[in-house]
Design a protein around this motif. Structure first.
Motif, PDB file in Angstrom:
ATOM      1  N   VAL A 130       0.840  -1.200   0.000  1.00 28.83           N
ATOM      2  CA  VAL A 130       0.000   0.000   0.000  1.00 28.83           C
ATOM      3  C   VAL A 130       0.877   1.252   0.000  1.00 28.83           C
ATOM      4  CG1 VAL A 130      -2.122  -0.980   0.914  1.00 28.83           C
ATOM      5  CG2 VAL A 130      -0.341  -0.221   2.503  1.00 28.83           C
ATOM      6  N   ASP A 131       2.079   1.124  -0.579  1.00 28.32           N
ATOM      7  CA  ASP A 131       2.911   2.306  -0.801  1.00 28.32           C
ATOM      8  C   ASP A 131       2.464   3.020  -2.069  1.00 28.32           C
ATOM      9  OD1 ASP A 131       3.752   0.129  -2.248  1.00 28.32           O
ATOM     10  OD2 ASP A 131       5.890   0.511  -1.985  1.00 28.32           O
ATOM     11  N   HIS A 132       1.485   2.415  -2.758  1.00 27.90           N
ATOM     12  CA  HIS A 132       0.795   3.114  -3.849  1.00 27.90           C
ATOM     13  C   HIS A 132      -0.703   2.923  -3.617  1.00 27.90           C
ATOM     14  CE1 HIS A 132       0.998  -1.103  -5.148  1.00 27.90           C
ATOM     15  NE2 HIS A 132      -0.143  -0.847  -5.762  1.00 27.90           N
ATOM     16  N   GLU A 133      -1.528   3.652  -4.389  1.00 35.85           N
ATOM     17  CA  GLU A 133      -2.969   3.587  -4.170  1.00 35.85           C
ATOM     18  C   GLU A 133      -3.614   2.513  -5.060  1.00 35.85           C
ATOM     19  OE1 GLU A 133      -5.612   7.278  -3.045  1.00 35.85           O
ATOM     20  OE2 GLU A 133      -5.591   7.005  -5.206  1.00 35.85           O
ATOM     21  N   TRP A 134      -4.497   1.736  -4.468  1.00 37.44           N
ATOM     22  CA  TRP A 134      -5.247   0.714  -5.207  1.00 37.44           C
ATOM     23  C   TRP A 134      -6.629   1.258  -5.548  1.00 37.44           C
ATOM     24  CZ3 TRP A 134      -3.620  -4.548  -5.896  1.00 37.44           C
ATOM     25  CH2 TRP A 134      -2.392  -4.852  -5.303  1.00 37.44           C
ATOM     26  N   SER A 135      -7.034   1.046  -6.793  1.00 37.08           N
ATOM     27  CA  SER A 135      -8.408   1.363  -7.162  1.00 37.08           C
ATOM     28  C   SER A 135      -9.301   0.198  -6.754  1.00 37.08           C
ATOM     29  CB  SER A 135      -8.528   1.575  -8.674  1.00 37.08           C
ATOM     30  OG  SER A 135      -7.809   2.724  -9.031  1.00 37.08           O
ATOM     31  N   VAL A 136     -10.485   0.544  -6.271  1.00 31.60           N
ATOM     32  CA  VAL A 136     -11.408  -0.475  -5.784  1.00 31.60           C
ATOM     33  C   VAL A 136     -12.756  -0.275  -6.463  1.00 31.60           C
ATOM     34  CG1 VAL A 136     -12.546  -1.430  -3.727  1.00 31.60           C
ATOM     35  CG2 VAL A 136     -10.236  -0.471  -3.539  1.00 31.60           C
ATOM     36  N   ALA A 137     -13.386  -1.383  -6.856  1.00 37.50           N
ATOM     37  CA  ALA A 137     -14.758  -1.325  -7.372  1.00 37.50           C
ATOM     38  C   ALA A 137     -15.707  -1.669  -6.235  1.00 37.50           C
ATOM     39  CB  ALA A 137     -14.932  -2.317  -8.518  1.00 37.50           C
ATOM     40  N   LEU A 138     -16.796  -0.939  -6.158  1.00 35.44           N
ATOM     41  CA  LEU A 138     -17.810  -1.183  -5.124  1.00 35.44           C
ATOM     42  C   LEU A 138     -19.092  -1.624  -5.817  1.00 35.44           C
ATOM     43  CD1 LEU A 138     -19.134  -0.802  -2.246  1.00 35.44           C
ATOM     44  CD2 LEU A 138     -19.462   1.598  -2.887  1.00 35.44           C
ATOM     45  N   VAL A 139     -19.656  -2.743  -5.381  1.00 33.32           N
ATOM     46  CA  VAL A 139     -20.927  -3.187  -5.941  1.00 33.32           C
ATOM     47  C   VAL A 139     -21.986  -3.078  -4.860  1.00 33.32           C
ATOM     48  CG1 VAL A 139     -22.150  -4.980  -7.213  1.00 33.32           C
ATOM     49  CG2 VAL A 139     -19.651  -4.820  -7.384  1.00 33.32           C
ATOM     50  N   GLY A 140     -23.010  -2.278  -5.135  1.00 39.13           N
ATOM     51  CA  GLY A 140     -24.063  -2.037  -4.155  1.00 39.13           C
ATOM     52  C   GLY A 140     -24.027  -0.599  -3.678  1.00 39.13           C
ATOM     53  N   ALA A 141     -25.031   0.189  -4.060  1.00 40.30           N
ATOM     54  CA  ALA A 141     -25.062   1.606  -3.681  1.00 40.30           C
ATOM     55  C   ALA A 141     -26.253   1.893  -2.776  1.00 40.30           C
ATOM     56  CB  ALA A 141     -25.094   2.483  -4.933  1.00 40.30           C
ATOM     57  N   GLY A 142     -26.587   0.927  -1.926  1.00 38.74           N
ATOM     58  CA  GLY A 142     -27.645   1.125  -0.921  1.00 38.74           C
ATOM     59  C   GLY A 142     -27.096   1.906   0.263  1.00 38.74           C
ATOM     60  N   ASP A 143     -27.710   1.701   1.431  1.00 41.21           N
ATOM     61  CA  ASP A 143     -27.279   2.419   2.637  1.00 41.21           C
ATOM     62  C   ASP A 143     -25.798   2.171   2.931  1.00 41.21           C
ATOM     63  OD1 ASP A 143     -29.615   3.712   3.436  1.00 41.21           O
ATOM     64  OD2 ASP A 143     -30.406   1.912   4.379  1.00 41.21           O
ATOM     65  N   LEU A 144     -25.430   0.895   2.994  1.00 45.70           N
ATOM     66  CA  LEU A 144     -24.059   0.569   3.360  1.00 45.70           C
ATOM     67  C   LEU A 144     -23.078   0.986   2.264  1.00 45.70           C
ATOM     68  CD1 LEU A 144     -21.980  -0.758   5.206  1.00 45.70           C
ATOM     69  CD2 LEU A 144     -22.451  -2.913   4.018  1.00 45.70           C
ATOM     70  N   GLY A 145     -23.415   0.670   1.007  1.00 38.30           N
ATOM     71  CA  GLY A 145     -22.543   1.047  -0.105  1.00 38.30           C
ATOM     72  C   GLY A 145     -22.319   2.548  -0.145  1.00 38.30           C
ATOM     73  N   SER A 146     -23.385   3.309   0.093  1.00 37.88           N
ATOM     74  CA  SER A 146     -23.248   4.769   0.097  1.00 37.88           C
ATOM     75  C   SER A 146     -22.330   5.229   1.213  1.00 37.88           C
ATOM     76  CB  SER A 146     -24.625   5.431   0.249  1.00 37.88           C
ATOM     77  OG  SER A 146     -25.459   5.068  -0.831  1.00 37.88           O
ATOM     78  N   ALA A 147     -22.482   4.614   2.391  1.00 32.96           N
ATOM     79  CA  ALA A 147     -21.617   4.979   3.518  1.00 32.96           C
ATOM     80  C   ALA A 147     -20.160   4.662   3.172  1.00 32.96           C
ATOM     81  CB  ALA A 147     -22.049   4.244   4.782  1.00 32.96           C
ATOM     82  N   LEU A 148     -19.935   3.531   2.528  1.00 33.21           N
ATOM     83  CA  LEU A 148     -18.566   3.174   2.132  1.00 33.21           C
ATOM     84  C   LEU A 148     -18.022   4.158   1.109  1.00 33.21           C
ATOM     85  CD1 LEU A 148     -18.910  -0.716   1.880  1.00 33.21           C
ATOM     86  CD2 LEU A 148     -17.553   0.559   3.559  1.00 33.21           C
ATOM     87  N   ALA A 149     -18.860   4.514   0.132  1.00 36.72           N
ATOM     88  CA  ALA A 149     -18.414   5.437  -0.917  1.00 36.72           C
ATOM     89  C   ALA A 149     -18.029   6.787  -0.328  1.00 36.72           C
ATOM     90  CB  ALA A 149     -19.519   5.603  -1.967  1.00 36.72           C
ATOM     91  N   ARG A 150     -18.718   7.183   0.739  1.00 31.58           N
ATOM     92  CA  ARG A 150     -18.462   8.500   1.339  1.00 31.58           C
ATOM     93  C   ARG A 150     -17.370   8.457   2.406  1.00 31.58           C
ATOM     94  NH1 ARG A 150     -24.189   8.738   2.152  1.00 31.58           N
ATOM     95  NH2 ARG A 150     -25.201   9.479   0.266  1.00 31.58           N
ATOM     96  N   TYR A 151     -16.985   7.260   2.822  1.00 32.20           N
ATOM     97  CA  TYR A 151     -16.008   7.113   3.910  1.00 32.20           C
ATOM     98  C   TYR A 151     -14.666   7.682   3.473  1.00 32.20           C
ATOM     99  CZ  TYR A 151     -13.084   4.721   7.398  1.00 32.20           C
ATOM    100  OH  TYR A 151     -12.186   4.432   8.394  1.00 32.20           O
TER     101      TYR A 151
END
Lengths: 205, 205
Positions: free
Chosen positions: A80-101
């Motif tokens: 993690v000395d570089h940044e990893w791109s991550v895909a998120l599946v699910g934009a409900g309550d939890l997914g939204s909270a993760l996206a905003r974290y």
């Protein structure tokens, strides 16, 4: 030293060490000891010294660990000395909270693609990104060369989503769905299920 | 058999077994085997048999486990044969998602008190409950006799909140804050930090 020689249980503690060291650094400290780390983490200092010795000599007896140096080494070991791109599946309550974290960015991760299969969510903006149709997952993930994904969908959909992610080239899945997922050799899965943690405590209550 | 005789590592797997068995039951199955469970969970069947043997004889050689019976026993062992009230501190994105999550109720938990210290959130309705002023935590938690809490506040506030929760009588804390918390003997803490899980996977990527 190759990856496979480090016991999984040791690897699993490294992110905890990295997090604690980063915290100490934020508090203005430059040097720490296995004793101090151990007290913070509830791990014996002998265990910490042994874990870190797998990766070379980080501290000198009596002088402690240089926090900045150890953070740099651990970030390199964990890649993690570089940044990893991550895909998120699910934009409900939890997914939204993760996206905003905002705790992902400075620790090596950025949610770069967000998917949902709900027409009411597709096309909406979420934390600076447009929610994509989950049907495009197999196209967009390989296009971006993304290898990590998070699943925040209902249990019933999790295995299907995981299968699609694996087909799209994902090598590591962090699943919030309360169900065990089957993936082929070479793909890793980690789970987060709050109920499992609560039930681990009620046993002792 | 007293609690302390069961190794923690065994206890930590019981919620996973309970979850998988409940899933099998939902799929309409009545009987399973350590082999089937093991394949689902990626755990050896010998391990599963050994873990469950700590709690008595659940299955007979060759006839498998009665799923309904084993679920009942595991719920009793984990003390989730009744519902636990849980206090939630933090009504931000993550706290709101937790409050709305419908996966707690049927697995032994109900979020019954929600706290925040943000005047904009206090008094608002969230998932059927009114967000309470965090200053009332020390009054309301003992009043309701609540012993479990979840922390969904920023890292900076987590230790203070944990201290307040312990004073209020909380015996088990599930913390989403990315920081290690110190609690007195007799209080348990479990952590959920997605970055730790992601970093456990990047090592192998």
């Amino acid at each position: 030293m190759t990856e496979t020689q480090i016991p999984d249980i040791v690897v699993s503690r490294l992110p905890i060490y990295l997090r604690a060291l980063t915290r100490l650094q934020q508090e203005g400290q430059h040097i720490t000891s296995s004793g101090e780390l151990g007290r913070r983490l509830g791990i014996s200092s002998a265990q910490i010294r042994k874990d870190l010795s797998h990766f070379g000599e980080f501290g000198k007896q009596g002088t402690g660990y240089q926090i900045e140096f150890l953070i740099k080494q651990l970030r390199q070991i964990l890649k993690v000395d570089h940044e990893w791109s991550v895909a998120l599946v699910g934009a409900g309550d939890l997914g939204s909270a993760l996206a905003r974290y905002n705790g992902f960015r400075n620790r090596g991760f950025r949610i770069e693609l967000i998917f949902d299969n709900d027409p009411a969510k597709i096309g909406r903006e979420l934390s600076g990104y447009i929610v994509q149709d989950a049907a495009l997952l197999g196209t967009l993930i390989p296009q971006r060369g993304i290898r990590l994904a998070m699943i925040a969908v209902p249990a019933e959909a999790a295995q299907f989503v995981a299968d699609e992610l694996v087909k799209a080239g994902i090598k590591g899945i962090l699943s919030y769905a309360p169900i065990n997922i089957n993936v082929p050799e070479g793909v890793q899965v980690q789970y987060i299920d709050p109920v499992v943690h609560l039930q681990r405590m009620t046993f002792y209550c």
